[in-house]
Design a protein around this motif. Sequence first.
Motif, PDB file in Angstrom:
ATOM      1  N   GLY A   7       0.817  -1.041  -0.126  1.00  0.00           N
ATOM      2  CA  GLY A   7       0.067  -0.074  -0.069  1.00  0.00           C
ATOM      3  C   GLY A   7       0.921   1.325   0.116  1.00  0.00           C
ATOM      4  N   ALA A   8       1.937   1.158   0.129  1.00  0.00           N
ATOM      5  CA  ALA A   8       2.943   2.235   0.360  1.00  0.00           C
ATOM      6  C   ALA A   8       4.089   2.188  -0.738  1.00  0.00           C
ATOM      7  N   MET A   9       4.490   1.056  -1.084  1.00  0.00           N
ATOM      8  CA  MET A   9       5.590   0.988  -2.165  1.00  0.00           C
ATOM      9  C   MET A   9       4.671  -0.118  -3.117  1.00  0.00           C
ATOM     10  N   GLU A  10       5.254   0.208  -4.634  1.00  0.00           N
ATOM     11  CA  GLU A  10       4.770  -0.618  -5.668  1.00  0.00           C
ATOM     12  C   GLU A  10       5.168  -2.018  -5.305  1.00  0.00           C
ATOM     13  N   CYS A  11       4.139  -3.098  -5.387  1.00  0.00           N
ATOM     14  CA  CYS A  11       4.381  -4.464  -5.203  1.00  0.00           C
ATOM     15  C   CYS A  11       3.139  -4.989  -6.045  1.00  0.00           C
ATOM     16  N   ARG A  12       3.933  -6.028  -7.150  1.00  0.00           N
ATOM     17  CA  ARG A  12       2.765  -6.585  -7.880  1.00  0.00           C
ATOM     18  C   ARG A  12       2.835  -7.907  -7.788  1.00  0.00           C
ATOM     19  N   MET A  13       2.182  -8.866  -6.973  1.00  0.00           N
ATOM     20  CA  MET A  13       2.500 -10.121  -6.665  1.00  0.00           C
ATOM     21  C   MET A  13       2.580 -10.976  -7.783  1.00  0.00           C
ATOM     22  N   ASP A  14       1.476 -10.943  -8.605  1.00  0.00           N
ATOM     23  CA  ASP A  14       1.446 -11.803  -9.937  1.00  0.00           C
ATOM     24  C   ASP A  14       2.399 -11.451 -10.928  1.00  0.00           C
ATOM     25  N   ALA A  15       2.610 -10.116 -11.185  1.00  0.00           N
ATOM     26  CA  ALA A  15       3.419  -9.858 -12.358  1.00  0.00           C
ATOM     27  C   ALA A  15       4.951 -10.094 -11.893  1.00  0.00           C
ATOM     28  N   GLY A  68      -0.717  -6.777   6.813  1.00  0.00           N
ATOM     29  CA  GLY A  68      -1.566  -6.604   8.098  1.00  0.00           C
ATOM     30  C   GLY A  68      -2.195  -5.384   7.661  1.00  0.00           C
ATOM     31  N   SER A  69      -3.295  -5.142   8.644  1.00  0.00           N
ATOM     32  CA  SER A  69      -4.590  -3.921   8.723  1.00  0.00           C
ATOM     33  C   SER A  69      -3.741  -2.739   8.905  1.00  0.00           C
ATOM     34  N   GLN A  70      -2.855  -2.877   9.819  1.00  0.00           N
ATOM     35  CA  GLN A  70      -2.565  -1.533  10.800  1.00  0.00           C
ATOM     36  C   GLN A  70      -1.315  -0.555  10.060  1.00  0.00           C
ATOM     37  N   LYS A  71      -1.062  -0.712   8.735  1.00  0.00           N
ATOM     38  CA  LYS A  71      -0.075  -0.012   8.444  1.00  0.00           C
ATOM     39  C   LYS A  71      -0.834   0.704   7.116  1.00  0.00           C
ATOM     40  N   ALA A  72      -0.310   0.405   6.094  1.00  0.00           N
ATOM     41  CA  ALA A  72      -0.940   1.346   4.833  1.00  0.00           C
ATOM     42  C   ALA A  72      -2.400   1.188   4.689  1.00  0.00           C
ATOM     43  N   HIS A 100       2.641   8.062  -2.123  1.00  0.00           N
ATOM     44  CA  HIS A 100       3.610   7.822  -0.931  1.00  0.00           C
ATOM     45  C   HIS A 100       5.011   7.922  -1.488  1.00  0.00           C
ATOM     46  N   ALA A 101       5.246   7.974  -2.721  1.00  0.00           N
ATOM     47  CA  ALA A 101       6.602   8.350  -3.183  1.00  0.00           C
ATOM     48  C   ALA A 101       7.034   9.699  -3.036  1.00  0.00           C
ATOM     49  N   ARG A 102       5.750  10.668  -3.508  1.00  0.00           N
ATOM     50  CA  ARG A 102       6.053  11.856  -3.381  1.00  0.00           C
ATOM     51  C   ARG A 102       6.113  12.366  -1.786  1.00  0.00           C
ATOM     52  N   LEU A 103       5.361  11.729  -0.894  1.00  0.00           N
ATOM     53  CA  LEU A 103       5.615  12.105   0.359  1.00  0.00           C
ATOM     54  C   LEU A 103       6.877  11.850   0.984  1.00  0.00           C
ATOM     55  N   ALA A 104       7.268  10.580   0.622  1.00  0.00           N
ATOM     56  CA  ALA A 104       8.528   9.999   0.961  1.00  0.00           C
ATOM     57  C   ALA A 104       9.779  10.784   0.436  1.00  0.00           C
ATOM     58  N   GLN A 105       9.769  11.348  -0.771  1.00  0.00           N
ATOM     59  CA  GLN A 105      10.675  12.122  -1.380  1.00  0.00           C
ATOM     60  C   GLN A 105      10.831  13.513  -0.717  1.00  0.00           C
ATOM     61  N   ALA A 106       9.834  14.094  -0.343  1.00  0.00           N
ATOM     62  CA  ALA A 106       9.678  15.443   0.032  1.00  0.00           C
ATOM     63  C   ALA A 106      10.190  15.318   1.715  1.00  0.00           C
ATOM     64  N   THR A 107       9.850  14.385   2.088  1.00  0.00           N
ATOM     65  CA  THR A 107      10.208  14.144   3.579  1.00  0.00           C
ATOM     66  C   THR A 107      11.768  14.073   3.827  1.00  0.00           C
ATOM     67  N   HIS A 125       5.161   7.858   6.884  1.00  0.00           N
ATOM     68  CA  HIS A 125       3.865   8.537   6.089  1.00  0.00           C
ATOM     69  C   HIS A 125       3.206   7.617   5.404  1.00  0.00           C
ATOM     70  N   MET A 126       2.920   6.647   5.824  1.00  0.00           N
ATOM     71  CA  MET A 126       1.940   5.631   5.072  1.00  0.00           C
ATOM     72  C   MET A 126       0.770   5.616   5.420  1.00  0.00           C
TER      73      MET A 126
END
Lengths: 382, 382
Positions: B170-178, B187-191, B267-274, B336-337
């Motif tokens: 939810g915070a970083m690109e991640c494509r399980m099948d591809a 887990g539920s409690q992050k992004a 998330h990438a924009r927020l992380a880069q700016a931070t 910042h997730m």
Amino acid sequence: MRKSRLFTPGPTPVPEEVLLELARPVGYHRSAEAKATLAEVVRGLQYVLQTEQPVYVLTCSGTGAMEAAVSSVVAPGEKVILCTAGRWGERWRGILKAHGAELIAVEAPYGQAVTSDQLADALTHHPDAVAVYTTLCETSTGVGHDIAAFARLTAASSALLVVDGISGIGAMECRMDAWGIDVLVTGSQKALMMPPGLAYVAVSPKAWRKIEATPVRNFYFDLRRYRKALAEGPDTPFTPANTLIRAQRLALERLRAEGMEQVWARHARLAQATRTAVQALGLELFAQRPSNALTVIRVPAGVDGTGLLKKLEQHFGYKLADGQDTLKGKIWRLSHMGYVDPFDVLGAIAALELTLHSQGLAVPLGAGVAAFQREYARAQAL
Amino acid sequence: MRKSRLFTPGPTPVPEEVLLELARPVGYHRSAEAKATLAEVVRGLQYVLQTEQPVYVLTCSGTGAMEAAVSSVVAPGEKVILCTAGRWGERWRGILKAHGAELIAVEAPYGQAVTSDQLADALTHHPDAVAVYTTLCETSTGVGHDIAAFARLTAASSALLVVDGISGIGAMECRMDAWGIDVLVTGSQKALMMPPGLAYVAVSPKAWRKIEATPVRNFYFDLRRYRKALAEGPDTPFTPANTLIRAQRLALERLRAEGMEQVWARHARLAQATRTAVQALGLELFAQRPSNALTVIRVPAGVDGTGLLKKLEQHFGYKLADGQDTLKGKIWRLSHMGYVDPFDVLGAIAALELTLHSQGLAVPLGAGVAAFQREYARAQAL
């Protein structure tokens, strides 16, 4: 207008202030405030379970806590006695088998309870059994076991007594320390008046000695981790469902304010009045040794039990539980544990009367309600 | 007035409508409505994880789901490769050891990432490894792993790739099948913008073949049970935290409405700016290959890192996370997730500036905030 009312033996209704607590913003689970909340919840659970032992808070279903009470306690190949009288006794069997225990099953037919004589025999024939597993309230049949008598037997032996109290605790008298229960498991979503998601395990010193001598074979359900985190924190070893813990604190405060003797007596009155009502309607009780957590009714011959429950819900909003597995369609299960008052149950009986009536069954409308009222007035000396 | 604001890398802030959903009355977990909700949550999770495989909903911490991804997959004595670069890689190690796996550790120093060259070497030397275990985002150091590259290697081998995506998904690109991830845990409690209490596991057909060939050694975390219940229900094998499932549906709807590419880009924009802001304050980033879920700052020499975080919280209400274990007092972790917008983070940077300033450190007030704004304006082409 048709309101929905939950009478399943878990989940059960949750008090309004507990629900509102669940909507508060989420906090950090390692803060001083979170630790203080956990400590309060542990004290509240100690009171409810009537124990001075620490109570461990696990984020999982009741089944997860049952697995902790197996995998931490029994090594593969060790002999255990299983007292089973229904689906939840069979849950113990499934978990025990998954962990390689050698099982001595002491069984009662569904609707009956395992007797302490049966257990005494088993303990005599199997002095090498390391533990006895059983249920306080067998939710699938409505049967309550005589745990006090079971504990007198195990206390005089080397075996531990491990009790699934998931649907019984808070609804039936149960005194962990005074009776001598060694491992007591319960869950948030029954008489503890919470949504599902938390489960609790209390462990006696006798059980700790066995756990310490048993090799670790898992991680999340390793009770040693919970003991260490609680002693050092107070904390949990893994990120807990902390909004549920915060809400459980409020529900436990209600129980403490009322007092456990009063809570048990209230459940006994509700259960007795419900059983009287059911019989006044000409219906038969299924459990021969009934728990006070729920009342289980045998579906009359010729009636479509599952269909009738659907009508009860569709027409009147009352959600009772069907039987499970081989009992599906054969029993109705009406819970009166937790956040339930007499007028809640009265309504359920009235709705059941109307549904039976609408199906052309010869039910004297109001007979169950009146019987409930009479029994309740008698018990309360009104 | 002093508001409390949560910037820990789990739990994270929960949207208001999700909190309110948690306060709705509890329903029966086996009703048609509950099944429809579960089905919707599974579809939402499939979208978030970018997979067509079913996603299993477990009531437990992320660690519990990690254990399911070990105990269902690896038999005792089987060889696995562990790519570890921090505390959560070490969590895999602990679980794998508890289940008797033979471990080949591929390590990076804290603050660095395991490289795909390291993994390629390990796979070459250990063609008999049945699986590779690693983390998407190593929350303890802020490092993100190149899971796409890892998956190219495992896809060409017989080994499975098992990924802890708890704080990354939810915070970083991640494509399980591809990409070809075989088991993906979150887990539920992050992004995913929820309180703790639920964890999710998705399983590829390649992984299912291994699971089917692996003897069952536990119960609650046996993924076969989740597959069966989901296929037959849709349902869960054990009473789930059903109020959390209902609320997760709403949070997943937000992600679907925004679109995963947009969510990752945000998330990438927020992380880069931070990161830009932190460096503008003369502070050093700890992670050499930073995740976009959180920013980890090295505590400057001579500063009491733990004490400063306490002041930040006491004076300004901003709750950041300290380092854990050997990193305690040495890093600050700012999440910042999830449910976080640029002005949330701007406030945290301003509060950090004020706290550093109040400790007599030579911090140009506003420098971090301005750098954040400039970077954000650039990325958004404002």
